[in-house]
Design an enzyme around this catalytic site. Structure first.
Site, PDB file in Angstrom:
ATOM      1  N   ILE A   1       0.615  -1.266   0.210  1.00  0.00           N
ATOM      2  CA  ILE A   1       0.266   0.136  -0.107  1.00  0.00           C
ATOM      3  C   ILE A   1       0.788   1.251   0.144  1.00  0.00           C
ATOM      4  O   ILE A   1       0.340   2.419  -0.149  1.00  0.00           O
ATOM      5  CB  ILE A   1      -1.021  -0.120   1.289  1.00  0.00           C
TER       6      ILE A   1
ATOM      7  N   GLU B   1       7.590  -3.904  10.821  1.00  0.00           N
ATOM      8  CA  GLU B   1       6.514  -3.268  10.610  1.00  0.00           C
ATOM      9  C   GLU B   1       5.359  -4.395  11.143  1.00  0.00           C
ATOM     10  O   GLU B   1       4.382  -4.209  11.950  1.00  0.00           O
ATOM     11  CB  GLU B   1       6.036  -2.122   9.799  1.00  0.00           C
TER      12      GLU B   1
ATOM     13  N   HIS C   1       6.386 -11.906   5.452  1.00  0.00           N
ATOM     14  CA  HIS C   1       6.246 -11.588   3.825  1.00  0.00           C
ATOM     15  C   HIS C   1       7.447 -11.341   3.085  1.00  0.00           C
ATOM     16  O   HIS C   1       8.352 -10.780   4.041  1.00  0.00           O
ATOM     17  CB  HIS C   1       5.327 -10.515   3.784  1.00  0.00           C
TER      18      HIS C   1
ATOM     19  N   HIS D   1       8.974  -8.876   0.046  1.00  0.00           N
ATOM     20  CA  HIS D   1       8.889  -7.875  -0.770  1.00  0.00           C
ATOM     21  C   HIS D   1       9.147  -8.099  -2.071  1.00  0.00           C
ATOM     22  O   HIS D   1      10.585  -8.637  -2.233  1.00  0.00           O
ATOM     23  CB  HIS D   1       9.401  -6.482  -0.288  1.00  0.00           C
TER      24      HIS D   1
END
Ligand code: AMP
Length: 130
Positions: free
Chosen positions: A30, A88, A93, A95
């Site tokens: 996002i 965060e 995950h 990227h």
């Protein structure tokens, strides 16, 4: 409390989805540092990527490979850079970031500001190449 990415995986929170299967999900970051910046996650919630069992960790990377190949076609670039931070969001995950030069991978770079239409178009462009 489920992580924000678990809530995205169940559809409770919306995302700009790129691809999914039973175990893994790819969606646009996002706050992208490059056009096409995508996250891939296991749907199963584990905070630290290296706590995933071997099979799930390998499967996540094979899923990421398919996404990266599609990203590279959708957004011609030198390479798709891969990074794992997790500072965060406590849900493993990867990227995947289209890059022309090394400095494109710097997370301190300014974030792109995209409209909802631009996010949708970006996700569609990658999906079309899968
Ligand atoms: P890190 O945990 O340090 O790898 O950073 C988490 C990444 O997730 C950042 O790049 C955020 O922009 C991204 N992010 C956080 N919330 C969302 C969300 N709801 N949808 C998509 N990306 C997100």
């Amino acid at each position: 409390m489920a992580s924000i990415f678990s809530r995205i995986a169940t559809g409770e929170i919306p995302c700009y989805k790129v691809a999914e299967n039973d175990q893994y999900l790819a969606f646009l970051d996002i706050n992208p540092i490059a056009k096409g910046h995508t996250l891939v996650i296991p749907k199963h919630e584990v905070d630290y990527i290296f706590d995933l069992d071997d099979k799930e960790l390998a499967g996540l990377h094979l899923f990421a490979k398919k996404i990266a190949q599609a990203q590279k076609k959708a957004f011609p670039c030198q390479r798709i850079g891969m990074a794992v931070l997790g500072m965060e969001v406590p849900h493993a995950h990867i990227h995947l970031i289209p890059m022309q030069k090394e400095s494109d991978m710097l997370f301190s770079n300014p974030k792109l500001s995209l409209t909802p239409e631009e996010f949708t178009e970006t996700a569609n462009k990658i999906r079309e190449q899968l």
